[in-house]
Design an enzyme around this catalytic site. Structure first.
Site, PDB file in Angstrom:
ATOM      1  N   LYS A   1       0.825  -1.215   0.000  1.00 25.11           N
ATOM      2  CA  LYS A   1       0.000   0.000   0.000  1.00 25.11           C
ATOM      3  C   LYS A   1       0.860   1.267   0.000  1.00 25.11           C
ATOM      4  O   LYS A   1       0.630   2.172  -0.789  1.00 25.11           O
ATOM      5  CB  LYS A   1      -0.919   0.053   1.241  1.00 25.11           C
ATOM      6  CG  LYS A   1      -1.897  -1.093   1.352  1.00 25.11           C
ATOM      7  CD  LYS A   1      -2.864  -0.879   2.516  1.00 25.11           C
ATOM      8  CE  LYS A   1      -2.226  -0.908   3.889  1.00 25.11           C
ATOM      9  NZ  LYS A   1      -1.687  -2.220   4.282  1.00 25.11           N
TER      10      LYS A   1
ATOM     11  N   ARG B   1      -9.467   1.149   8.866  1.00 20.65           N
ATOM     12  CA  ARG B   1      -9.161  -0.250   9.132  1.00 20.65           C
ATOM     13  C   ARG B   1     -10.255  -0.919   9.960  1.00 20.65           C
ATOM     14  O   ARG B   1     -10.113  -2.090  10.304  1.00 20.65           O
ATOM     15  CB  ARG B   1      -7.836  -0.363   9.882  1.00 20.65           C
ATOM     16  CG  ARG B   1      -6.622  -0.573   8.965  1.00 20.65           C
ATOM     17  CD  ARG B   1      -5.379  -0.548   9.841  1.00 20.65           C
ATOM     18  NE  ARG B   1      -4.296  -1.314   9.322  1.00 20.65           N
ATOM     19  CZ  ARG B   1      -3.105  -0.795   8.954  1.00 20.65           C
ATOM     20  NH1 ARG B   1      -2.908   0.502   9.009  1.00 20.65           N
ATOM     21  NH2 ARG B   1      -2.131  -1.578   8.554  1.00 20.65           N
TER      22      ARG B   1
ATOM     23  N   ARG C   1      11.402  -7.264   4.923  1.00 21.97           N
ATOM     24  CA  ARG C   1      11.402  -5.827   5.210  1.00 21.97           C
ATOM     25  C   ARG C   1      11.927  -5.563   6.623  1.00 21.97           C
ATOM     26  O   ARG C   1      12.629  -4.579   6.866  1.00 21.97           O
ATOM     27  CB  ARG C   1       9.980  -5.266   5.054  1.00 21.97           C
ATOM     28  CG  ARG C   1       9.888  -3.764   5.231  1.00 21.97           C
ATOM     29  CD  ARG C   1       8.515  -3.225   4.925  1.00 21.97           C
ATOM     30  NE  ARG C   1       7.567  -3.440   6.001  1.00 21.97           N
ATOM     31  CZ  ARG C   1       6.278  -3.092   5.960  1.00 21.97           C
ATOM     32  NH1 ARG C   1       5.796  -2.525   4.884  1.00 21.97           N
ATOM     33  NH2 ARG C   1       5.482  -3.304   6.985  1.00 21.97           N
TER      34      ARG C   1
ATOM     35  N   ARG D   1      11.367  -1.738  11.917  1.00 20.16           N
ATOM     36  CA  ARG D   1      10.031  -1.743  12.527  1.00 20.16           C
ATOM     37  C   ARG D   1       9.873  -2.949  13.433  1.00 20.16           C
ATOM     38  O   ARG D   1      10.053  -4.087  13.008  1.00 20.16           O
ATOM     39  CB  ARG D   1       8.960  -1.782  11.425  1.00 20.16           C
ATOM     40  CG  ARG D   1       8.720  -0.448  10.795  1.00 20.16           C
ATOM     41  CD  ARG D   1       7.696  -0.527   9.698  1.00 20.16           C
ATOM     42  NE  ARG D   1       6.419  -1.072  10.121  1.00 20.16           N
ATOM     43  CZ  ARG D   1       5.311  -0.990   9.407  1.00 20.16           C
ATOM     44  NH1 ARG D   1       5.346  -0.372   8.236  1.00 20.16           N
ATOM     45  NH2 ARG D   1       4.195  -1.520   9.843  1.00 20.16           N
TER      46      ARG D   1
ATOM     47  N   ARG E   1      -1.022  -9.282  13.259  1.00 16.81           N
ATOM     48  CA  ARG E   1      -1.489  -8.230  12.327  1.00 16.81           C
ATOM     49  C   ARG E   1      -2.443  -8.801  11.284  1.00 16.81           C
ATOM     50  O   ARG E   1      -3.427  -8.167  10.923  1.00 16.81           O
ATOM     51  CB  ARG E   1      -0.281  -7.545  11.668  1.00 16.81           C
ATOM     52  CG  ARG E   1       0.445  -6.640  12.655  1.00 16.81           C
ATOM     53  CD  ARG E   1       1.859  -6.386  12.242  1.00 16.81           C
ATOM     54  NE  ARG E   1       1.962  -5.481  11.118  1.00 16.81           N
ATOM     55  CZ  ARG E   1       3.070  -5.329  10.393  1.00 16.81           C
ATOM     56  NH1 ARG E   1       4.157  -6.027  10.687  1.00 16.81           N
ATOM     57  NH2 ARG E   1       3.095  -4.493   9.394  1.00 16.81           N
TER      58      ARG E   1
HETATM   59  P1  AMP Z   1       1.030   0.288   8.698  1.00 18.79           P
HETATM   60  O1  AMP Z   1       2.206   1.179   8.587  1.00 18.79           O
HETATM   61  O2  AMP Z   1      -0.134   0.744   7.880  1.00 18.79           O
HETATM   62  O3  AMP Z   1       1.387  -1.149   8.449  1.00 18.79           O
HETATM   63  O4  AMP Z   1       0.521   0.369  10.213  1.00 18.79           O
HETATM   64  C1  AMP Z   1       1.366  -0.030  11.263  1.00 18.79           C
HETATM   65  C2  AMP Z   1       0.575  -0.125  12.543  1.00 18.79           C
HETATM   66  O5  AMP Z   1       0.039   1.175  12.876  1.00 18.79           O
HETATM   67  C3  AMP Z   1      -0.636  -1.048  12.518  1.00 18.79           C
HETATM   68  O6  AMP Z   1      -0.295  -2.405  12.739  1.00 18.79           O
HETATM   69  C4  AMP Z   1      -1.446  -0.465  13.674  1.00 18.79           C
HETATM   70  O7  AMP Z   1      -0.899  -0.817  14.930  1.00 18.79           O
HETATM   71  C5  AMP Z   1      -1.223   1.039  13.491  1.00 18.79           C
HETATM   72  N1  AMP Z   1      -2.238   1.606  12.593  1.00 18.79           N
HETATM   73  C6  AMP Z   1      -2.037   2.170  11.375  1.00 18.79           C
HETATM   74  N2  AMP Z   1      -3.193   2.571  10.840  1.00 18.79           N
HETATM   75  C7  AMP Z   1      -4.161   2.251  11.744  1.00 18.79           C
HETATM   76  C8  AMP Z   1      -5.577   2.377  11.754  1.00 18.79           C
HETATM   77  N3  AMP Z   1      -6.250   2.927  10.714  1.00 18.79           N
HETATM   78  N4  AMP Z   1      -6.246   1.921  12.854  1.00 18.79           N
HETATM   79  C9  AMP Z   1      -5.607   1.393  13.892  1.00 18.79           C
HETATM   80  N5  AMP Z   1      -4.278   1.207  13.934  1.00 18.79           N
HETATM   81  C10 AMP Z   1      -3.552   1.632  12.864  1.00 18.79           C
END
Ligand code: AMP
Length: 193
Positions: free
Chosen positions: A14, A89, A128, A134, A146
């Site tokens: 994404k 989400r 990654r 991360r 996740r």
């Molecule tokens: P990402 O970078 O999109 O993979 O997001 C990393 C982490 O950030 C996720 O596993 C969640 O812990 C948190 N996170 C990101 N976006 C959201 C969201 N819309 N709702 C809740 N947690 C989020």
């Protein structure tokens, strides 16, 4: 104005695709994960709260995430449109987003999912993790959490957006360019409707 949600499981690409689409269509890219990570690195109160959930692979609670997203969107207005990456989400997030956009006289035009099998995702994320730093990419256990969070809380959004006739899914396996071509095809065909 074009407002797109880029949708998919963790590791589906994404962020990478959103960064390309943002430049091509002159959109504002909002990645909720990036905003949380920035807050964590700056040691803000929001970052400290988000960290407790992110480090376990869990979603950050809706109330906190929705407030953060609202302030991001308002802060970038006026603009040509948004590409939302990692938001919404949950159903509550999607409903709140619709309400916010109605108030701003805007709407989501398209939700495009990058479809990638779990086997590929786990390999991508572990790879990654070696360079991203991360904590949530580091172990298979956290990645599994996740993916479970996605199945339990995020997957229901497919029906939510199908009901709004906004949902499209493309094959997310292949080179960055191949996936991008599929994505641009959907956006252009929809924009020229
Ligand atoms: P990402 O970078 O999109 O993979 O997001 C990393 C982490 O950030 C996720 O596993 C969640 O812990 C948190 N996170 C990101 N976006 C959201 C969201 N819309 N709702 C809740 N947690 C989020």
């Amino acid at each position: 104005m074009l407002n797109v949600v880029i949708f998919g499981k963790p590791g589906s690409g994404k962020g990478t695709q959103a960064a390309i689409i943002k430049d091509k269509y002159g959109l504002t890219h909002i990645s909720t994960g990036d905003v949380f990570r920035k807050n964590i690195s700056q040691g803000t109160e929001l970052g400290n709260i988000a960290k407790q959930f992110m480090s376990k692979g869990e979603l950050v609670p809706d109330k906190i995430t929705i407030a953060m997203l609202e302030s991001e969107i308002k802060g970038f207005m006026p603009c040509n449109g948004f590409i939302l990456d990692g938001f919404p989400r949950t159903i509550l997030q999607a409903e709140s987003l619709d309400k916010l956009l109605v108030n701003l006289n805007l709407k989501i035009d398209l939700v495009i999912a990058l479809d990638v099998p779990n086997k590929n995702l786990i390999n991508r994320l572990l790879k990654r993790g070696k360079t991203s730093g991360r904590s949530d990419d580091q172990s298979k256990e956290k990645i599994d959490i996740r993916l479970e969070e996605y199945d339990n809380k995020t997957k229901p959004l497919i029906i939510f957006y199908e009901n709004q006739k906004k949902f499209y899914s493309i094959d997310g396996v292949g080179s960055l360019t191949d996936v991008n071509i599929r994505l641009v095809d959907v956006i252009d065909s929809k924009c020229n409707d």
